[in-house]
Design a protein around this motif. Structure first.
Motif, PDB file in Angstrom:
ATOM      1  N   ILE A 207       0.850  -1.082  -0.046  1.00  0.00           N
ATOM      2  CA  ILE A 207       0.175  -0.085  -0.094  1.00  0.00           C
ATOM      3  C   ILE A 207       0.898   1.245  -0.090  1.00  0.00           C
ATOM      4  CG2 ILE A 207      -1.762   1.355   1.364  1.00  0.00           C
ATOM      5  CD1 ILE A 207      -2.711  -1.489   2.384  1.00  0.00           C
ATOM      6  N   MET A 208       1.822   1.346   0.745  1.00  0.00           N
ATOM      7  CA  MET A 208       2.766   2.316   0.891  1.00  0.00           C
ATOM      8  C   MET A 208       3.546   2.640  -0.398  1.00  0.00           C
ATOM      9  SD  MET A 208       2.389   4.127   3.789  1.00  0.00           S
ATOM     10  CE  MET A 208       3.682   4.954   3.788  1.00  0.00           C
ATOM     11  N   LYS A 209       3.837   1.507  -1.115  1.00  0.00           N
ATOM     12  CA  LYS A 209       4.721   1.308  -2.285  1.00  0.00           C
ATOM     13  C   LYS A 209       3.758   2.066  -3.429  1.00  0.00           C
ATOM     14  CE  LYS A 209       7.456  -1.038  -5.458  1.00  0.00           C
ATOM     15  NZ  LYS A 209       8.046  -2.697  -5.657  1.00  0.00           N
ATOM     16  N   GLU A 210       2.647   1.715  -3.471  1.00  0.00           N
ATOM     17  CA  GLU A 210       1.509   2.248  -4.384  1.00  0.00           C
ATOM     18  C   GLU A 210       1.316   4.182  -4.209  1.00  0.00           C
ATOM     19  OE1 GLU A 210      -2.979   2.060  -6.225  1.00  0.00           O
ATOM     20  OE2 GLU A 210      -2.211   0.485  -4.861  1.00  0.00           O
ATOM     21  N   PHE A 211       1.448   4.510  -2.822  1.00  0.00           N
ATOM     22  CA  PHE A 211       1.414   6.058  -2.501  1.00  0.00           C
ATOM     23  C   PHE A 211       2.665   6.335  -3.160  1.00  0.00           C
ATOM     24  CE2 PHE A 211      -1.611   5.064   1.103  1.00  0.00           C
ATOM     25  CZ  PHE A 211      -2.634   5.648   0.532  1.00  0.00           C
ATOM     26  N   TYR A 212       3.760   5.664  -3.031  1.00  0.00           N
ATOM     27  CA  TYR A 212       4.926   6.238  -3.512  1.00  0.00           C
ATOM     28  C   TYR A 212       5.282   6.372  -5.112  1.00  0.00           C
ATOM     29  CZ  TYR A 212      10.010   6.372  -4.568  1.00  0.00           C
ATOM     30  OH  TYR A 212      11.267   6.729  -5.124  1.00  0.00           O
ATOM     31  N   MET A 213       4.584   5.570  -5.659  1.00  0.00           N
ATOM     32  CA  MET A 213       4.351   5.417  -7.082  1.00  0.00           C
ATOM     33  C   MET A 213       3.788   6.378  -7.609  1.00  0.00           C
ATOM     34  SD  MET A 213       6.772   3.002  -8.037  1.00  0.00           S
ATOM     35  CE  MET A 213       6.441   2.412  -9.577  1.00  0.00           C
ATOM     36  N   ARG A 214       2.605   6.746  -6.924  1.00  0.00           N
ATOM     37  CA  ARG A 214       1.524   7.750  -7.671  1.00  0.00           C
ATOM     38  C   ARG A 214       1.394   8.938  -7.010  1.00  0.00           C
ATOM     39  NH1 ARG A 214      -4.018   4.371  -7.926  1.00  0.00           N
ATOM     40  NH2 ARG A 214      -4.555   6.226  -9.322  1.00  0.00           N
ATOM     41  N   MET A 215       2.267   9.530  -6.169  1.00  0.00           N
ATOM     42  CA  MET A 215       2.371  10.835  -5.498  1.00  0.00           C
ATOM     43  C   MET A 215       3.937  11.458  -5.699  1.00  0.00           C
ATOM     44  SD  MET A 215       0.069  10.234  -2.002  1.00  0.00           S
ATOM     45  CE  MET A 215      -1.678  10.170  -2.052  1.00  0.00           C
ATOM     46  N   ASN A 216       3.802  12.639  -5.771  1.00  0.00           N
ATOM     47  CA  ASN A 216       5.075  13.232  -5.594  1.00  0.00           C
ATOM     48  C   ASN A 216       5.423  13.566  -4.339  1.00  0.00           C
ATOM     49  OD1 ASN A 216       3.804  15.625  -4.662  1.00  0.00           O
ATOM     50  ND2 ASN A 216       3.830  16.826  -6.383  1.00  0.00           N
ATOM     51  N   PRO A 217       6.659  14.232  -3.929  1.00  0.00           N
ATOM     52  CA  PRO A 217       7.098  14.076  -2.496  1.00  0.00           C
ATOM     53  C   PRO A 217       6.327  15.175  -1.552  1.00  0.00           C
ATOM     54  CG  PRO A 217       8.867  14.251  -4.138  1.00  0.00           C
ATOM     55  CD  PRO A 217       7.815  14.328  -4.842  1.00  0.00           C
ATOM     56  N   GLU A 218       5.655  16.237  -2.230  1.00  0.00           N
ATOM     57  CA  GLU A 218       4.914  17.189  -1.441  1.00  0.00           C
ATOM     58  C   GLU A 218       3.561  16.205  -0.961  1.00  0.00           C
ATOM     59  OE1 GLU A 218       3.590  21.739  -0.900  1.00  0.00           O
ATOM     60  OE2 GLU A 218       4.514  20.976  -2.903  1.00  0.00           O
ATOM     61  N   GLU A 219       2.952  15.547  -2.052  1.00  0.00           N
ATOM     62  CA  GLU A 219       1.775  14.715  -1.648  1.00  0.00           C
ATOM     63  C   GLU A 219       2.008  13.790  -0.490  1.00  0.00           C
ATOM     64  OE1 GLU A 219      -1.135  14.115  -5.263  1.00  0.00           O
ATOM     65  OE2 GLU A 219       0.899  13.926  -5.907  1.00  0.00           O
ATOM     66  N   LEU A 220       3.127  13.227  -0.541  1.00  0.00           N
ATOM     67  CA  LEU A 220       3.661  12.189   0.277  1.00  0.00           C
ATOM     68  C   LEU A 220       3.954  12.893   1.783  1.00  0.00           C
ATOM     69  CD1 LEU A 220       6.185   9.882  -1.761  1.00  0.00           C
ATOM     70  CD2 LEU A 220       4.020   9.078  -0.823  1.00  0.00           C
ATOM     71  N   LEU A 221       4.376  13.876   1.955  1.00  0.00           N
ATOM     72  CA  LEU A 221       4.398  14.747   2.996  1.00  0.00           C
ATOM     73  C   LEU A 221       3.468  14.737   3.621  1.00  0.00           C
ATOM     74  CD1 LEU A 221       6.655  17.653   3.782  1.00  0.00           C
ATOM     75  CD2 LEU A 221       4.170  17.913   4.088  1.00  0.00           C
ATOM     76  N   TRP A 222       2.022  15.369   2.880  1.00  0.00           N
ATOM     77  CA  TRP A 222       0.912  15.491   3.841  1.00  0.00           C
ATOM     78  C   TRP A 222       0.293  13.975   4.100  1.00  0.00           C
ATOM     79  CZ3 TRP A 222      -0.438  19.693   5.973  1.00  0.00           C
ATOM     80  CH2 TRP A 222       0.306  20.601   5.688  1.00  0.00           C
ATOM     81  N   LEU A 223       0.401  12.902   3.316  1.00  0.00           N
ATOM     82  CA  LEU A 223      -0.126  11.834   3.397  1.00  0.00           C
ATOM     83  C   LEU A 223       0.462  11.171   4.655  1.00  0.00           C
ATOM     84  CD1 LEU A 223      -1.754   9.223   2.109  1.00  0.00           C
ATOM     85  CD2 LEU A 223       0.651   8.253   1.606  1.00  0.00           C
ATOM     86  N   ILE A 224       1.984  11.454   4.943  1.00  0.00           N
ATOM     87  CA  ILE A 224       2.372  10.853   6.345  1.00  0.00           C
ATOM     88  C   ILE A 224       1.796  11.579   7.490  1.00  0.00           C
ATOM     89  CG2 ILE A 224       4.496  10.784   7.417  1.00  0.00           C
ATOM     90  CD1 ILE A 224       6.136  10.283   4.637  1.00  0.00           C
ATOM     91  N   ARG A 225       1.683  12.815   7.194  1.00  0.00           N
ATOM     92  CA  ARG A 225       1.000  13.702   8.483  1.00  0.00           C
ATOM     93  C   ARG A 225      -0.360  13.049   8.734  1.00  0.00           C
ATOM     94  NH1 ARG A 225       3.301  19.984   7.002  1.00  0.00           N
ATOM     95  NH2 ARG A 225       5.490  19.504   7.880  1.00  0.00           N
TER      96      ARG A 225
END
Length: 990
Positions: A207-225
């Motif tokens: 699941i986390m890998k799919e987020f990484y593949m489909r999001m840019n770093p800023e999107e991932l920053l907010w996803l982690i928050r």
């Protein structure tokens, strides 16, 4: 519930399970697909953070007007935040529809109770990112992810303490995409539901890998928050709720349901009706919270708005447990016909732990509540605290063992081990009626009439009525002495305020007070990196006690220290800077595989409990002066003890590790403090505002300790209490004020032994005149008399008056009893007469006046003399005491004697005759009081003593008197005494 059932597969509108569809028949429907996930940070999160960073500037040309007719850039910060939120919500309504729940679940993740916790913290996310990006965990980026609290290496060092920010720095170097991704808000919610249901790394990683593949770093920053539920968007939920609907905050307060807020209030023009604004059974609400208070006690009381007619406030002990609300409603589907629900302060449901019914085999609490409610109670909501109780110690167990105790109680419901106990302090709903608008006093009355306490399972929390600051001080001393959490002061005239901190409830904790607890000099042995604004620096410190490995007074051969406490409060920026200056370059990173056991010993052996991020040799370290409220047992630290509420006071530049407190030194201090508990004044601690510099070190201060009081002067010494065991639970206020330590000293100096628990010794005499928690517990048990401190003082006073006679104990009288067992009431009542006059002790003037008042009250009532049988029983009891060696009471001094008071007419004047008459009457009354009979004539038989008034004007011719007596009485003559003679002394005339 499966996540696919909740979210569905269609892009436009998730399928709603049938039960939710029925529960929300008017739920809104979206017309189109949800917005892209990146829209949240581009149009909401980032603009809100910009408001926080930058002041308002001049309005740009052609800027859209805000809601107040001003350009958005010209608004104040609060209005600018509202403007950002309003524009986002308007776009959602226009492009998506009225169901904003999918977006609010991501905007306010900590308020979404429908999605379970992920069970994923920073360390696990860091490990997964290292695997997903295939980087070496020992590399600079790998190190920075795995040690996110540490200052880090390279450019990433500036993000220390901000895990999401550090992830952004690492992800930016190796992104799968630089442009915003294509995932919609619905898709993100679907994946997050699956992530929350996954319990193993091999389920979470894809699941986390799919987020990484489909999001840019800023999107991932907010996803982690969002996953960590640490948003920091620059706007509170209150602002978001108020923009969405004017009743949104109110509905969330009574329901704790983000779903209800979004679905029931989708139209801002439709307001909640009166009944819809109240709490509902089986719907978790947001409880009222106590206000933090740093002001004087006088200001605390004034904020509760007392009146001339009602200036009372309530004092409750603050319990060290978990805030819990209990709901009960009729339900025929549950065995027993009652269904229960339990929720914590943060709306986490604990029904699985405490039980959903009276016959729930997994119910750690409900199985004991069969008779806990009076007849007629159908539905109810109670607010209280779930605590852990140790039956063997008959005391509260510190917070942190509650779940373990509940699970143990599930397995063995009638064991004698620690158990959960629900302490109730409020009732908010009863038989369909919302009680939150009623005053606290009215709600407490309803609670008392509704609940039957179940001993050590389900109890009403006691309170004390008070009107003065002195009563707060006394109560605070008591809770500190008992290592309790603190106090809560409540306004009995106040309603219940959902989801508010208000001045009607104020908490006073020991750490808010000065000169109230131990002040100790401890050496720093470890440090912990902080987060947020403290990120990148050591923000709290592990302090230790030096281990004495040599004889007292010699130089220590070893630098080893035992972990003792963790201190993180009370430091200013200047304090941190000074500690860094004195320890710079001397810190070492803690190596789990090679811990520095030569210098530092932690709890747990190989488990290394409370291991620090960094450590330092004691010889390279500094000494801190630390103040705390009390000492408590703790398995977390090697010492086995730790400080409660420790706070930094100052840096001890005059001391090094060799002169810091040692293990034995601490034990000596603790022992002395327990023996020398005395009363001590204290004041509110304003150090959080601005700490004043101290020029001299204050000695170790303990609750109730005052060096200016000499305990030797507090009362007499003797053997009155030889062989007796005492458990003194409160101070004395009548007939004179004495603190608990002073009473304990009086007992010890008069031969008694003092213990701090009832079970510490046999035949314990429990003493109190105030209903504390411990006293209430004993009283409920019904198997222990509780004596007022006045009995101790009366025993000492009576023995002082009878100096020279053997020491003796007074029998208990009704006035001496705080609580009397049923089988002892008659025996104790027999120690006084019907006017409460004591048979065994001298009374004072005030008591005599009260006896006369009682006599006057009973003048109009028919006399009811003592039954002869009762008189014989009392006389028999007294005779038994005399036969056992006790001195006869004064009322028996002339028992079995008959007196004749000799006189004859004389020629003295009227005044002299009057004085003579008064003298004889006083003598006659004295003899009667001491049990003598009075003869009216010399011809009466049985006369044993003749009393002559030698102060009269005539002279006494003893031979003629004896001759006259011989003619009338026969051969055996009675004794002839002066009027003022003492029985048996050398003043006899014959």
């Amino acid at each position: 519930m499966d996540s696919d059932e909740i979210m569905g597969s269609g892009p436009h509108q998730p399928d709603i399970p049938e039960d939710l569809d029925e529960k929300y028949p008017n739920r809104p429907h979206n017309r189109g697909p949800t917005l892209p996930f990146h829209d949240l940070y581009i149009n909401l999160f980032n603009p809100l953070n910009e408001v926080k960073k930058k002041p308002a500037g001049p309005a740009p040309v052609r800027r859209k007007l805000g809601p107040h007719g001003k350009s958005a850039a010209g608004l104040n910060p609060y209005e600018r935040r509202r403007d950002v939120i309003e524009r986002f919500i308007s776009r959602w309504r226009k492009d998506v529809g009225d169901d904003i729940y999918p977006a609010f679940r991501l905007i306010l993740p900590d308020k979404d109770r429908d999605r379970p916790m992920y069970g994923i913290k920073e360390k696990i996310i860091g490990k997964m990112l290292v695997k997903i990006m295939k980087i070496n965990k020992e590399s600079e980026d790998g190190y920075n992810l795995m040690h996110w609290k540490l200052p880090g290496q390279g450019a990433t060092a500036r993000m220390a303490g901000d895990f999401a920010g550090r992830c952004f720095d690492v992800l930016s170097k190796r992104p799968m995409r630089t442009d915003p991704g294509d995932m919609t808000i619905d898709e993100v919610n679907e994946k997050l539901d699956k992530l929350s249901a996954a319990s193993k790394e091999d389920e979470q990683l894809p699941i986390m890998k799919e987020f990484y593949m489909r999001m840019n770093p800023e999107e991932l920053l907010w996803l982690i928050r969002i996953i960590l539920r640490q948003m920091k968007v620059g706007a509170t939920e209150r602002t978001l709720f108020n923009v969405w609907h004017p009743d949104a905050e109110s509905l969330y307060s009574i329901s704790s349901s983000l779903r209800r807020v979004c679905w029931e209030l989708h139209d801002p023009n439709i307001r909640l009706e009166g009944e819809e604004r109240g709490i509902t059974v089986m719907q978790c609400f947001q409880p009222q919270l106590a206000q933090f208070q740093m002001h004087s006690f006088e200001k605390i009381i004034s904020r509760m708005k007392p009146t001339e007619d009602d200036n009372v406030f309530w004092i409750e002990e603050k319990l060290d447990g978990e805030r819990m609300q209990l709901h009960m409603t009729p339900d025929d589907s549950v065995e027993g016909g009652r269904r229960f629900g339990f929720w914590s302060r943060k709306a986490k449901e604990y029904t699985y732990l405490y039980g959903n019914g009276i016959y729930d085999e997994n119910g750690a609490l409900t199985r004991h509540l069969k008779d806990a409610f009076v007849d007629g109670v159908q539905s109810i909501i109670l607010d209280g605290e779930m605590i852990t109780w140790n039956p063997e110690q008959d005391a509260i167990v510190p917070f942190g063992t509650l779940k373990t105790a509940a699970l143990s109680e599930q397995r063995n419901p009638f064991s004698n081990g620690p158990r959960p106990v629900f302490r109730i302090f409020d009732i908010l709903y009863l038989n369909g009626r919302d009680l939150t608008k009623y005053t606290l006093r009215d709600r407490r009355n309803a609670l008392q009439k509704t609940i039957r306490s179940v001993h050590r399972r389900f109890e009403i929390h006691p309170y004390q009525e008070a009107t003065t600051t002195a009563e707060i001080e006394t109560a605070l001393r008591t809770v500190v002495a008992e290592a309790s959490e603190g106090l809560v002061l409540k306004n009995p005239r106040s309603p219940y305020r959902l989801n508010e901190r208000h001045d009607d409830w104020m908490k006073v904790k020991p750490e808010y007070m000065t000169e109230f607890g131990e002040s100790l000099d401890l050496v720093i042995i470890g440090g912990y990196y902080g987060s947020g604004h403290r990120g990148g620096h050591l923000s709290s410190f592990l302090c230790g006690l030096r281990v004495d490995e040599t004889s007292r007074g010699s130089e220590p051969e070893s630098m080893k220290c035992w972990s003792f406490c963790k201190v993180g409060g009370g430091f200013t920026a200047a304090d941190y800077q000074e500690i860094r200056h004195n320890t710079d370059s001397k810190w070492k990173e803690w190596d789990i595989k090679k811990p520095p056991t030569e210098y530092i010993e932690l709890a747990g052996g190989d488990a290394q409990i409370e291991r620090p991020d960094m450590w330092i040799k004691p010889s390279d370290s500094v000494v801190l002066c630390v103040k705390a409220a009390s000492v408590a047992a703790s398995p977390t630290f090697r010492m086995g003890l730790t400080l409660r509420f420790p706070r930094f006071k100052k840096l001890r530049k005059d001391k090094d590790w060799k002169s810091a407190l040692s293990v034995q030194g601490f034990l000596d201090l603790k022992s002395n403090a327990e023996q020398e508990h005395k009363e001590k004044e204290f004041s509110v601690d304003n150090s959080r505002k601005k700490r004043a510099k101290r020029t001299t070190k204050k000695p170790m201060a303990v609750a109730g300790y005052d060096q200016n009081v000499n305990l030797q002067d507090l009362g007499p010494s003797g053997h009155v209490f030889d062989g007796l065991n005492f458990f003194i639970m409160s101070e004395s206020t009548v007939p004179e004020k004495k603190t608990k330590p002073q009473l304990e000293h009086l007992v010890k100096t008069n031969g008694g032994k003092v213990f701090q628990t009832k079970a510490a010794a046999a035949d314990m005499i429990c003493v109190s005149e105030r209903r504390t928690v411990k006293v209430a517990s004993l009283q409920k048990s019904g198997d222990q008399n509780i004596i007022r401190p006045s009995w101790l003082l009366d025993c000492l006073k009576q023995n002082e008056k009878d100096a020279g006679l053997p020491d003796f104990l007074l029998p208990f009288e009704p006035k001496h009893m705080f609580f009397t067992m049923e089988d002892k009431e008659e025996e104790i009542a027999a120690n006084v007469d019907k006017y409460m006059d004591s048979y065994a002790r001298d009374i004072n003037v005030d008591e005599l006046k009260e006896i006369f008042n009682q006599m006057n009250k009973n003048q109009d009532q028919p006399n009811s003399p003592l039954d002869p049988t009762t008189i014989q029983r009392i006389e028999s009891q007294i005779q038994d005491k005399v036969n056992a060696g006790y001195t006869a009471p004064r009322g028996w001094l002339f028992r079995d004697l008959t007196f004749f008071f000799y006189t004859r007419p004389d020629e003295s004047n009227g005044d002299e005759q009057t004085r003579k008459h008064i003298r004889l009457r006083l003598a006659q009354n004295t003899a009667r009081f001491a049990g003598a009979q009075s003869a009216a004539s010399l011809k009466d038989s049985g006369i044993t003593h003749i009393v002559i008034d030698t102060e009269s004007s005539f002279s006494v011719d003893l031979p003629s008197v004896r001759k006259s007596l011989a003619e009338n009485l026969g051969k055996k003559l009675p004794h002839i005494m002066k009027k003022d003679s003492k029985f048996g002394d050398d003043k006899k005339l014959s």
